[in-house]
Design an enzyme around this catalytic site. Sequence first.
Site, PDB file in Angstrom:
ATOM      1  N   ASP A 183       0.870  -1.171   0.000  1.00 28.32           N
ATOM      2  CA  ASP A 183       0.000   0.000   0.000  1.00 28.32           C
ATOM      3  C   ASP A 183       0.911   1.226   0.000  1.00 28.32           C
ATOM      4  O   ASP A 183       1.864   1.297   0.767  1.00 28.32           O
ATOM      5  CB  ASP A 183      -0.882   0.004   1.255  1.00 28.32           C
ATOM      6  CG  ASP A 183      -1.748   1.245   1.336  1.00 28.32           C
ATOM      7  OD1 ASP A 183      -2.416   1.552   0.342  1.00 28.32           O
ATOM      8  OD2 ASP A 183      -1.725   1.906   2.389  1.00 28.32           O
ATOM      9  N   THR A 188       0.550   4.570   0.751  1.00 28.98           N
ATOM     10  CA  THR A 188       0.573   5.454   1.916  1.00 28.98           C
ATOM     11  C   THR A 188       1.007   4.695   3.155  1.00 28.98           C
ATOM     12  O   THR A 188       0.444   3.659   3.498  1.00 28.98           O
ATOM     13  CB  THR A 188      -0.816   6.066   2.145  1.00 28.98           C
ATOM     14  OG1 THR A 188      -1.251   6.697   0.946  1.00 28.98           O
ATOM     15  CG2 THR A 188      -0.765   7.094   3.263  1.00 28.98           C
ATOM     16  N   ASP A 225      -0.990  -0.357   6.579  1.00 28.08           N
ATOM     17  CA  ASP A 225      -1.095   0.200   7.930  1.00 28.08           C
ATOM     18  C   ASP A 225      -2.482   0.713   8.266  1.00 28.08           C
ATOM     19  O   ASP A 225      -2.739   1.104   9.394  1.00 28.08           O
ATOM     20  CB  ASP A 225      -0.084   1.340   8.110  1.00 28.08           C
ATOM     21  CG  ASP A 225      -0.389   2.525   7.207  1.00 28.08           C
ATOM     22  OD1 ASP A 225      -1.195   2.374   6.265  1.00 28.08           O
ATOM     23  OD2 ASP A 225       0.188   3.604   7.443  1.00 28.08           O
TER      24      ASP A 225
END
Length: 791
Positions: free
Chosen positions: A299, A301, A548
């Site tokens: 991912d 970000t 996250d």
Amino acid sequence: MTDRELVGLTSTEVAERVTRGEVNDVPNRSSRSTADIVRGNVFTRFNAVIGVLFLVILVVGPIQDGLFGFVIVANTAIGIIQELRAKKTLDSLAVVGEAKPVVRRDGTSRPVHTSEIVLGDLVELGPGDKAVVDGTVAESASLEIDESLLTGEADPVVKKSGDAVLSGSFVTAGSGAFTATKVGRDAYAARLAEEASRFTLVRSELRSGINTILRYITWLLLPVATALIISQLVVGRNDLAEAIRRTVAGVTPMIPEGLVLLTSVAFAIGVVRLGRKQCLVQELPAIEGLARVDTVCLDKTGTLTEGGMDVSEVHLLEGRGIGAESPAGRALAALGAADSRPNASLRAVIDAYPGGVPDGWRIVEAAPFSSARKWAGARLAAGPDAPERTWLLGAPDVLLPAGHPVLREADERGARGLRVLLLGRTDAALDEVAPGTEVEPVALVALEQRLRPDAAETLRYFAEQGVAVKVISGDNAVAVGAVAGQLGLDGADHPVDARQLPSAEEDPDKLAEMLESNSVFGRVTPQQKRDMVAALQSRGHTVAMTGDGVNDVLALKDADIGVAMGSGSEAARAVAQIVLLNNSFSSLPSVVGEGRRVIGNIERVANLFLTKTVYSVLLALLVVFVALPYPFLPRHLTLLSSLTIGIPAFFLALAPNRERARPGFVKRVLRYAVPAGVIAGAAAFTSYLIARQEYPHDFRAATSATTLTLFLVALWVLAMVARPYTWWRVGLVLAMAAGFAGVLTIPWFQHFFQLRLVGTEGPWVAVGIAAVASAVLEAVWRVVRRRVSVH
């Protein structure tokens, strides 16, 4: 709820509940208990067999023939100590990485340990938080909870006051608080999993493969040992003690006891090594799984970029003025104030437009950001008598129809690696905003993302290791491609908008094909991330997923290996097998390397242990069929095992190893070990027969010549297993050879081990047989290696 109830419990009420035992006392362990570790290392079937044989030797003597018993005690102690070290590391890291839920007591919010929550506590929730106990919603600000990990229901559920909250669910949007109604083992998640433990032994091909091998050996052990005992008693009927000693010598080396020990030690040391790098391994076989990974899904970000962002530009699409006092600036400030738990994007907007709700403005209703809908919004009134309007801040290509001219401006900024949000307004109510809603664009907000300084180097590592990297993000595909391009990722120049991908239900094969042929995907929904992981797995890929946020939870759960950032959401950390507590993406190569070291080296040393098992079984069978005394005493095979297997295997198991693991552990090991063991056993038996002719009245000389042959062939097996050579591996093989030479030449060792070479012809014949066997072994080994490489 009354105002009194929204204040939470008082300290006195908490103390009373603790006294009554109304606490969340489900154990939240990060590792096995000390008792389990001791029990698992001591009480094994092979320890029991060897223990009985050791007691027999203590009775018939001498103690030299009981050396194998002391070796087993040392091995068991080493296994226990290493696992306790790993437990200590795991437990300390688990405390550091443990998310602390926020409870409201005496009217004040405070974080507490999960085990400190009591019945009736008011627990606060925000995006990414996991419900750790069951309860009832007390207050809700557009609270949305995902229960898919418990119920299988994919869509988040909007929770209002009075609704039930299940432990194990997590917040995807909004905020609120709930009153704990069931704690400890009464909670829903605890009932689902009889034991609420963060440490679970999931399926491990390495462990199951070794167990399969041990099962085969167990089946062989009983009949071969029985036949050997009978034959030695018959052959050695004039010396019962000698017959027993040689029977024990034949049975003991059939058991690859050190293989189980080295597997445990390798896993344990892997945990400790990763722990020093602030990597919490929540499931031990995750180390092994990483060795098999051939695809990593990232991912963007929080992984390629750091969590924080900065507003670099606000481009007004109507009127003038973008300062804090302009309509656009006031709307941005109000949107920031409307979300009590802002995400990274909204936090950057708040930093740029601080001050909260502007004077005269009021928030009528708010909708926090959701990964599924890609926007946040609020119903605002610019004055006491001003009409209410809905203001939205979100993805331009979601809020505006395709082909809208503003989208071109957004793409231009996205191509520079910026995250672009659209500030827009509409007369539609918040709950009526959907694709196709008429949104009036007001401004484009460009956010500058901070690239992780170590991201480019980490991506290069994966490329060198042949691990495919897929960047899947909820951001605009062009912007994601720009970021990936800055980091040098292959395929970043043609990003794919996930909205154009076929669904997993419609055409799973086409989806898998698109994923294999592309590297960067944008506008990916949480469900699509999950589908992408499944599609890659359907093509035989072993997939690791890093993330996250709450939008990564489903994919993290379904991936073969889930890796969460320590600063990520509680839900992400809870489902991941590995948590990077230092939030460093550069730790991933170390984690992957540790996995490869463990499984690659265990496979390497398994060849040594199983070669010994095969030649031991073969020698026992040949001795039974020919009706001869077994050629060795227990001390001889203890010496051989130590110098050609035990000591070198310990060093080889801990050496670096970058080779990616492949499936088929058992077949591959048996392809090497069976022919090697047969050749070694045949060579030793041939040498034994010739030596008996050479020394018809000196059994010790015959045993010494046979031991020399078997040692040289076993040493050649070690030399082959140790490849590719480095200085220390060559030194290791030479040191083992020197050790055996010392035993043959130093009088004290000659007497202790009852080994003494007599004359010159017998020893040279033994060396010649070993040389021929080693040449055959080398040829067979190369043929097997070529066949294994082809498959």
